[in-house]
Design a protein around this motif. Structure first.
Motif, PDB file in Angstrom:
ATOM      1  N   ALA A  66      44.122  61.377  24.151  1.00  0.00           N
ATOM      2  CA  ALA A  66      45.199  61.089  25.275  1.00  0.00           C
ATOM      3  C   ALA A  66      46.671  61.872  24.767  1.00  0.00           C
ATOM      4  O   ALA A  66      46.908  61.694  23.880  1.00  0.00           O
ATOM      5  N   SER A 130      40.946  65.856  32.199  1.00  0.00           N
ATOM      6  CA  SER A 130      41.701  65.314  33.411  1.00  0.00           C
ATOM      7  C   SER A 130      43.233  65.846  33.242  1.00  0.00           C
ATOM      8  O   SER A 130      43.644  65.816  32.168  1.00  0.00           O
ATOM      9  N   HIS A 144      47.723  63.976  30.178  1.00  0.00           N
ATOM     10  CA  HIS A 144      46.371  65.041  29.552  1.00  0.00           C
ATOM     11  C   HIS A 144      45.420  64.124  28.919  1.00  0.00           C
ATOM     12  O   HIS A 144      45.758  63.376  28.087  1.00  0.00           O
ATOM     13  N   ARG A 145      44.058  64.360  29.537  1.00  0.00           N
ATOM     14  CA  ARG A 145      42.916  63.624  28.846  1.00  0.00           C
ATOM     15  C   ARG A 145      41.939  64.479  28.517  1.00  0.00           C
ATOM     16  O   ARG A 145      41.578  65.463  29.465  1.00  0.00           O
ATOM     17  N   SER A 146      40.938  64.039  27.534  1.00  0.00           N
ATOM     18  CA  SER A 146      39.541  64.653  27.286  1.00  0.00           C
ATOM     19  C   SER A 146      38.825  63.556  26.867  1.00  0.00           C
ATOM     20  O   SER A 146      39.219  62.943  26.085  1.00  0.00           O
TER      21      SER A 146
ATOM     22  N   ILE B 102      44.355  68.593  20.325  1.00  0.00           N
ATOM     23  CA  ILE B 102      44.552  67.274  19.943  1.00  0.00           C
ATOM     24  C   ILE B 102      43.035  66.744  19.749  1.00  0.00           C
ATOM     25  O   ILE B 102      42.123  67.186  20.519  1.00  0.00           O
ATOM     26  N   TRP B 114      49.125  66.530  19.618  1.00  0.00           N
ATOM     27  CA  TRP B 114      48.890  67.992  19.952  1.00  0.00           C
ATOM     28  C   TRP B 114      49.680  68.750  18.705  1.00  0.00           C
ATOM     29  O   TRP B 114      50.744  68.309  18.313  1.00  0.00           O
ATOM     30  N   SER B 170      37.255  71.019  26.369  1.00  0.00           N
ATOM     31  CA  SER B 170      36.677  69.616  25.685  1.00  0.00           C
ATOM     32  C   SER B 170      35.429  70.045  24.656  1.00  0.00           C
ATOM     33  O   SER B 170      34.573  70.464  25.474  1.00  0.00           O
ATOM     34  N   ASN B 178      36.285  64.313  19.490  1.00  0.00           N
ATOM     35  CA  ASN B 178      36.216  64.993  20.670  1.00  0.00           C
ATOM     36  C   ASN B 178      37.763  65.850  20.463  1.00  0.00           C
ATOM     37  O   ASN B 178      38.850  65.356  19.931  1.00  0.00           O
ATOM     38  N   PHE B 180      40.347  68.552  22.366  1.00  0.00           N
ATOM     39  CA  PHE B 180      40.930  68.897  23.559  1.00  0.00           C
ATOM     40  C   PHE B 180      41.662  69.836  23.281  1.00  0.00           C
ATOM     41  O   PHE B 180      42.896  69.614  22.424  1.00  0.00           O
TER      42      PHE B 180
END
Lengths: 187, 222
Positions: A66, A130, A144-146, B102, B114, B170, B178, B180
């Motif tokens: 996030a 998103s 920003h999200r993943s 990130i 980030w 992703s 995870n 991004f």
């Protein structure tokens, strides 16, 4: 045209907006477009969870990131940061915050897009990305999200990949006063 | 004006949708007004593959698309801890890019904001053909990457200076994060402002083969 409208969901003092049909193997990417969603109460997060159809508890296993950027009217504050309170570890099994707090004043709302990849795959965890913009208390925020979604507890890559067939959106602790979600298939 | 019975020799009653119609094709179908999309995404090519070392989209030349969108679905590396990357087929092209990511691990014990990752940046005039779109992919059966890449003006029409691009992905990393990744850059020709049209984009891993689906869409001009 490769963006096909599948369904439209309109909030009107609704506890949640659920998409219970239409998420199948017909598309490798589903996009959920949010249009001016407004909470009944002030200062709440916009969230989602998914399930497999056989598990209707909305408690899948998510590992997510996030990040928020913001700017306050009058140039009082502007910055960006990772947000620990909005990301999840696998064991949380909680609703996933797509935004920080959203305001409920008449001119405040959130809009954005969530892309969910290959929900029908039974081989892989489900990836999502998103981006939403929202306003609250004179702040414009860019969220920003993943994440990656498993359907069972993490065990180093096994038993986590049942198909996802349903998705549920809500505000953290109040009804959806108004707003629209459109689900598209991308092909 | 009489109603139309057939379009392209297909009975109108049998047509459930209309694809790839541009504004130049007309303003009425079956004597009904239609809203024709002028900036539609057009599917150019879809590739679903296994155990490939290079996935090439080699028919991108000679079109007037303003931009190309590559959609990545469950890209799975067969080798652990490798980079997913792309390059053009023009021999003098190289990449100038910023790599930012990130990440958050499954157990919640570590996360990062980030951050530029200099090891995956590519510098102007470094003569690097490939730009990394994501790093540290895992090869466990359930691990994959999804996302997209936009590249602008591949054919120098209408953009004739530099091929700007950006990507969002992703993925499940080899150490169970995870990740991004936001990346953006420019495909630079011969270290200068000279530009050759690009007709082919290749996707590879930094080592080994990979599986998945990649679709290429053209973003049509009005």
């Amino acid at each position: 045209m490769t963006l096909s409208l599948i369904s439209t969901h309109t909030g009107s003092n609704s506890a949640a907006l659920e998409v219970l049909t239409g998420i199948t193997n017909a598309y490798d990417e589903y996009q959920f477009h949010f249009y001016n969603l407004v909470p009944v109460n002030d200062g709440v997060d916009w969230q989602f969870q998914v399930d497999t159809g056989t598990n209707a508890n909305w408690n899948m296993y998510v590992t997510s990131t996030a990040h928020n950027a913001w700017h306050k009217e009058g140039n009082v504050s502007d910055d960006s940061e990772q947000n620990d309170t909005d990301d999840q570890q696998n064991a949380d099994q909680a609703y996933i915050n797509l935004t920080g707090t959203v305001g409920s004043d008449s001119y405040e709302a959130l809009s954005g897009v969530l892309a969910l990849y290959a929900p029908a795959s039974t081989a892989f965890l489900k990836q999502y990305i998103s981006r939403c913009v929202a306003r609250e208390e004179d702040y414009a925020r860019d969220h920003h999200r993943s994440g990656m979604i498993g359907t069972a507890a993490s065990s180093a890559g096994s038993g986590e990949t049942s198909a996802i067939t349903r998705i549920r959106f809500r505000f953290e602790s109040c009804n959806i006063e108004s707003g629209v979600i459109k689900m598209f298939g991308v092909k | 004006m009489p109603d139309i019975d057939k379009i392209n020799n297909v009975a109108v009653a049998d047509i459930s949708k209309l694809d790839s119609i541009t504004f130049a094709d007309g303003q009425k179908v079956n004597n009904q007004d239609v809203s024709l999309v002028t900036d539609a995404r057009v599917l150019i090519e879809a590739q679903t593959f296994t155990n490939e070392s290079t996935v090439s989209f080699d028919s991108l030349g000679g079109t007037s698309y303003m931009a190309h969108l590559f959609q990545f679905i469950n890209i799975h590396s067969d080798n652990n801890d490798v980079q997913f990357r792309f390059a053009s087929n023009v021999s003098d092209d190289h990449q100038w890019a910023n790599f930012v990511e990130i990440k958050h691990n499954e157990t919640g014990t570590d996360d990062t904001s980030w951050a530029y990752d200099g090891s995956h940046d590519t510098l102007l005039n470094a003569s690097t053909k490939e730009a990394n779109l994501a790093a540290g992919l895992g090869s466990v059966a359930t691990e994959s990457l999804s996302g997209y890449l936009y590249i602008y003006g591949l054919n120098n029409t209408p953009l004739q200076h530099g091929k700007n691009w950006y990507s969002r992905t992703s993925h499940h990393s080899e150490d169970d994060y995870n990740v991004f990744t936001i990346n953006q850059g420019i495909i630079v020709h011969d270290g200068s402002n000279a530009n050759d049209a690009i007709s082919q984009i290749d996707f590879t891993m930094s080592g080994g083969t990979f599986d998945g689906t990649i679709r290429c869409f053209g973003m049509a001009l009005a």
